[in-house]
Design an enzyme around this catalytic site. Structure first.
Site, mmCIF file in Angstrom:
data_model
loop_
_atom_site.group_PDB
_atom_site.id
_atom_site.type_symbol
_atom_site.label_atom_id
_atom_site.label_comp_id
_atom_site.label_asym_id
_atom_site.label_seq_id
_atom_site.Cartn_x
_atom_site.Cartn_y
_atom_site.Cartn_z
ATOM 1 N N LYS A 209 10.712 9.245 1.927
ATOM 2 C CA LYS A 209 10.129 10.363 2.683
ATOM 3 C C LYS A 209 11.063 10.765 3.829
ATOM 4 O O LYS A 209 11.385 11.927 4.012
ATOM 5 C CB LYS A 209 8.769 9.931 3.233
ATOM 6 C CG LYS A 209 8.112 10.951 4.127
ATOM 7 C CD LYS A 209 6.761 10.412 4.605
ATOM 8 C CE LYS A 209 6.178 11.251 5.710
ATOM 9 N NZ LYS A 209 4.875 10.764 6.153
ATOM 10 N N GLU A 215 17.423 0.408 3.556
ATOM 11 C CA GLU A 215 17.445 -0.297 2.269
ATOM 12 C C GLU A 215 17.649 0.679 1.119
ATOM 13 O O GLU A 215 18.432 0.445 0.194
ATOM 14 C CB GLU A 215 16.114 -1.045 2.050
ATOM 15 C CG GLU A 215 15.876 -2.227 2.967
ATOM 16 C CD GLU A 215 15.170 -1.844 4.261
ATOM 17 O OE1 GLU A 215 15.293 -0.674 4.695
ATOM 18 O OE2 GLU A 215 14.519 -2.727 4.846
ATOM 19 N N GLY A 266 3.403 7.315 3.848
ATOM 20 C CA GLY A 266 4.054 6.602 2.752
ATOM 21 C C GLY A 266 3.075 5.784 1.933
ATOM 22 O O GLY A 266 3.065 5.837 0.697
ATOM 23 N N ARG A 267 2.222 5.008 2.598
ATOM 24 C CA ARG A 267 1.323 4.103 1.868
ATOM 25 C C ARG A 267 0.185 4.842 1.178
ATOM 26 O O ARG A 267 -0.565 4.255 0.402
ATOM 27 C CB ARG A 267 0.786 3.041 2.819
ATOM 28 C CG ARG A 267 0.098 3.618 4.051
ATOM 29 C CD ARG A 267 -0.043 2.549 5.119
ATOM 30 N NE ARG A 267 -0.586 3.036 6.384
ATOM 31 C CZ ARG A 267 0.147 3.578 7.348
ATOM 32 N NH1 ARG A 267 1.456 3.786 7.168
ATOM 33 N NH2 ARG A 267 -0.407 3.953 8.478
ATOM 34 N N GLU A 353 -1.121 -2.046 7.113
ATOM 35 C CA GLU A 353 -0.297 -1.104 7.876
ATOM 36 C C GLU A 353 -1.189 -0.032 8.513
ATOM 37 O O GLU A 353 -0.861 0.519 9.560
ATOM 38 C CB GLU A 353 0.746 -0.465 6.953
ATOM 39 C CG GLU A 353 1.878 0.208 7.709
ATOM 40 C CD GLU A 353 3.015 0.651 6.804
ATOM 41 O OE1 GLU A 353 3.113 0.191 5.658
ATOM 42 O OE2 GLU A 353 3.807 1.497 7.245
ATOM 43 N N HIS A 384 -6.589 -21.696 -10.633
ATOM 44 C CA HIS A 384 -5.850 -22.955 -10.817
ATOM 45 C C HIS A 384 -4.912 -23.191 -9.650
ATOM 46 O O HIS A 384 -3.991 -23.998 -9.747
ATOM 47 C CB HIS A 384 -5.074 -22.896 -12.131
ATOM 48 C CG HIS A 384 -5.989 -22.704 -13.305
ATOM 49 N ND1 HIS A 384 -6.457 -23.745 -14.061
ATOM 50 C CD2 HIS A 384 -6.576 -21.584 -13.794
ATOM 51 C CE1 HIS A 384 -7.270 -23.270 -14.991
ATOM 52 N NE2 HIS A 384 -7.370 -21.960 -14.851
ATOM 53 N N LYS A 499 12.636 -0.897 11.532
ATOM 54 C CA LYS A 499 13.728 -0.010 11.117
ATOM 55 C C LYS A 499 14.732 0.166 12.261
ATOM 56 O O LYS A 499 15.940 0.138 12.060
ATOM 57 C CB LYS A 499 13.169 1.355 10.701
ATOM 58 C CG LYS A 499 12.350 1.305 9.410
ATOM 59 C CD LYS A 499 11.986 2.697 8.937
ATOM 60 C CE LYS A 499 11.157 2.648 7.672
ATOM 61 N NZ LYS A 499 10.877 3.944 7.074
HETATM 62 C C1 G6Q Z 1 4.323 3.521 4.747
HETATM 63 C C2 G6Q Z 1 5.347 3.042 5.634
HETATM 64 C C3 G6Q Z 1 6.582 2.445 5.016
HETATM 65 C C4 G6Q Z 1 7.491 3.463 4.337
HETATM 66 C C5 G6Q Z 1 8.804 2.803 3.977
HETATM 67 C C6 G6Q Z 1 9.749 3.729 3.272
HETATM 68 O O1 G6Q Z 1 3.318 4.067 5.097
HETATM 69 O O2 G6Q Z 1 5.668 3.962 6.581
HETATM 70 O O3 G6Q Z 1 6.258 1.442 4.097
HETATM 71 O O4 G6Q Z 1 6.889 3.992 3.206
HETATM 72 O O5 G6Q Z 1 9.392 2.302 5.144
HETATM 73 O O6 G6Q Z 1 9.982 4.871 4.022
HETATM 74 P P1 G6Q Z 1 10.703 6.099 3.405
HETATM 75 O O7 G6Q Z 1 9.861 6.645 2.302
HETATM 76 O O8 G6Q Z 1 10.861 7.069 4.530
HETATM 77 O O9 G6Q Z 1 12.020 5.616 2.891
#
Ligand code: G6Q
Length: 536
Positions: A209, A215, A266-267, A353, A384, A499
């Protein structure tokens, strides 16, 4: 909308009082057939069985009062209609709308947030055309061959949801298609995923996003270098999903670019292009639309103010009962469904989150408990392993079981009069009863105290439609709990901190110390830790 303090509601006081002597599930045959029938809600293809929660009619009535006083559903409606609720009053904050629900509100003539839904429809149309172009051979590889594999590169919200749903619905894969996921900046993740696929027929879907996540950008570069090393042209193989105007929003670098918007967290982004591209590539566009339909139907049901006809609200309020009034710190989400093997991991992010917050939306510190710790693994495997603690440990863990009456695949076997499916579901139901009722034994080591709350969510079969419903149920539950607690469930300063720290540490490593000639790769682990400590 004025948000009051959670502890100031009248129902809070009543529930606090009731929580001093909640129903004892171990007495006599209190968890009997009548109770099981009574505390059952059937909605959107799911039966929610909650007789094994420590609730009764009075508690449910007060939970309804609490939801009414906190105006949970009004806040949910305000969210759906595009009010800017992602903010902390009087403080710098994201200050955005929260409109993931608009991505699936595509089936009605007049959606709740028409503009956002219109945008979502346009993106879906672009995706549908792109997929058709892949099918018809408009986009092909260097040799004129069609693509059969997609590798999604993304992390956190740009990975967990799409990955969990892909695994859940893998039996719907189009013939010959496959999707893989790379998230970790550990290069071994990349190496392993790329090791046994045919790069020539692979599309790489880079999802971020912000377009700036360390990463993801690092992994994109690594994957690009592997493609280049194999003599393949990244311009033919790489596509992107990113926020409009982000650093990654550069169509010259990608075969195709899809957008997501700042009003989708994002989530909460699985039903946006973040999940759409890979899921629709793998499962087909129509199956992805069915997923959206299931989610949308659950969103519509979540508009009812009556808990008994609103599973999202009911599960949210029962969660609040366990968290704030019975004082339970964690919740185990235990799917008795192997395809849902990563669903708990997705919920763990979505919930922790969103509601792992200590500040209310008015900027004040909260003095009540907010989001619990979410964890879990599929049953019966967990039986188990960690169920010992669930049955007899000193920490009581409320349990949310999820199961289905039918198999996803046709394969099954009848051994000793029962099928594997029957064994699976029977185990789940038996466990939920055992946690609640316990088992008396004069040997203390074999005694099971019971009174450990849980509930069962039972669906007919895991399909794109029911998966969409399940996803939306949990997304709505999480948002509704946040509304009740008065926190902002849509920002993530804790994740942002990670980050920023990583970026600053890496900068320092590259620059090394003032005047030093030392290269980043020569810096020892101990030195890195010291530098990290300085930043903190
Ligand atoms: C979700 C968070 C986090 C995010 C990742 C990736 O709600 O903000 O998990 O989705 O850090 O971010 P980008 O999509 O910006 O790479």
């Amino acid at each position: 909308m004025e948000i009051k303090r959670f502890t100031s509601y009248k129902a809070y006081e009543k529930l606090s009082h009731l929580s001093q002597s909640p129903i004892d599930l171990t007495v006599g045959d209190v968890v009997n057939a009548d109770r099981i029938e009574k505390y059952k809600v059937s909605q959107n293809g799911f039966d929610y069985l909650f007789a094994t929660q420590r609730i009764d009619d009075q508690i449910l009535a007060e939970l309804q009062n609490l939801a009414d006083e906190a105006r949970v559903v009004e806040q949910f409606m305000a969210m759906k209609q595009g009010e800017s609720i992602n903010c902390i009053e009087g403080w710098e904050s994201e200050n955005r709308q929260v409109l993931h629900t608009a991505c699936r509100d595509i089936f009605r003539a007049i959606p709740s947030a028409p503009e956002a839904t219109e945008t979502a429809k346009k993106e879906l149309n672009t995706l549908e055309r792109f997929l058709a172009d892949l099918d018809s051979g408009v986009f092909v590889n260097e040799k004129g061959e069609k693509f059969d594999t997609m590798v999604q590169v993304g992390i956190g919200g740009s990975d967990l949801g799409p990955r969990a749903l892909y695994l859940a619905l893998k039996n719907y894969l189009l013939e010959g298609r496959e999707v893989r996921f790379i998230a970790n900046v550990d290069p071994d993740d990349v190496a392993e995923v790329l090791a046994d696929i045919n790069l020539e027929t692979t599309l790489v879907n880079v999802v971020s996003k912000s377009g700036s996540t360390l990463e993801t950008l690092t992994n994109e570069s690594l994957v690009r270098s592997v493609f280049q090393g194999a003599g393949l042209d990244p311009a033919l193989h790489f596509i992107a999903v990113t926020g409009e105007g982000s650093p990654m929003d550069d169509s010259s670098r990608y075969l195709a670019t899809f957008h997501m918007y700042d009003y989708i967290g994002g989530r909460y982004s699985v039903t946006s292009m973040v999940g759409a591209v890979s899921l629709a590539f793998g499962l087909g566009f129509d199956n992805f639309k069915e997923l959206l339909r299931g989610a949308n139907d659950m969103d519509l049901a979540a508009e009812s103010r009556d808990m008994q006809s609103n599973l999202s609200l009911l599960t949210a309020m029962i969660g609040i009962w366990n968290r704030n009034f019975l004082g339970h710190e964690t919740v185990a989400v235990l799917p008795y469904s192997q395809p849902l093997s990563r669903f708990t991991a997705h919920l763990q992010q979505c919930d922790m989150e969103s509601n792992g917050k200590s500040v209310g939306r008015n900027g004040d510190l909260v003095d009540w408990k907010t989001g619990p710790i979410i964890w879990g693994e599929p049953g019966t495997n967990g039986q188990h392993a960690f169920y010992q603690l669930l049955h007899q440990g000193t920490t009581v863990v409320p349990v949310e079981f999820i199961g289905f009456r039918s198999n996803v695949y046709d394969l099954d076997i009848n051994i000793n009069g029962t099928t594997s499916r029957q064994k699976l579901v029977a185990n789940m139901l038996a466990q939920s009863l055992a946690f609640a009722i316990g088992k008396k034994d004069s040997n203390p080591n074999k005694n099971f105290g019971g009174n450990r709350p849980g509930s069962v969510l039972l669906g007919e079969r895991l399909t794109p439609y029911s998966m969409g419903g399940l996803l939306a149920l949990y997304e709505n539950k999480i948002a509704m709990q946040g509304f009740c607690w008065g926190v902002n469930s849509f920002d993530q300063e804790g994740v942002q901190l990670g980050k920023v720290l990583a970026g600053r540490l890496l900068d320092l490593m590259v620059k090394a110390e003032e005047g030093s000639e030392c290269m980043a790769s020569e810096i020892s682990l101990e030195e890195s830790l010291l530098r990290a400590a300085k930043i903190l």
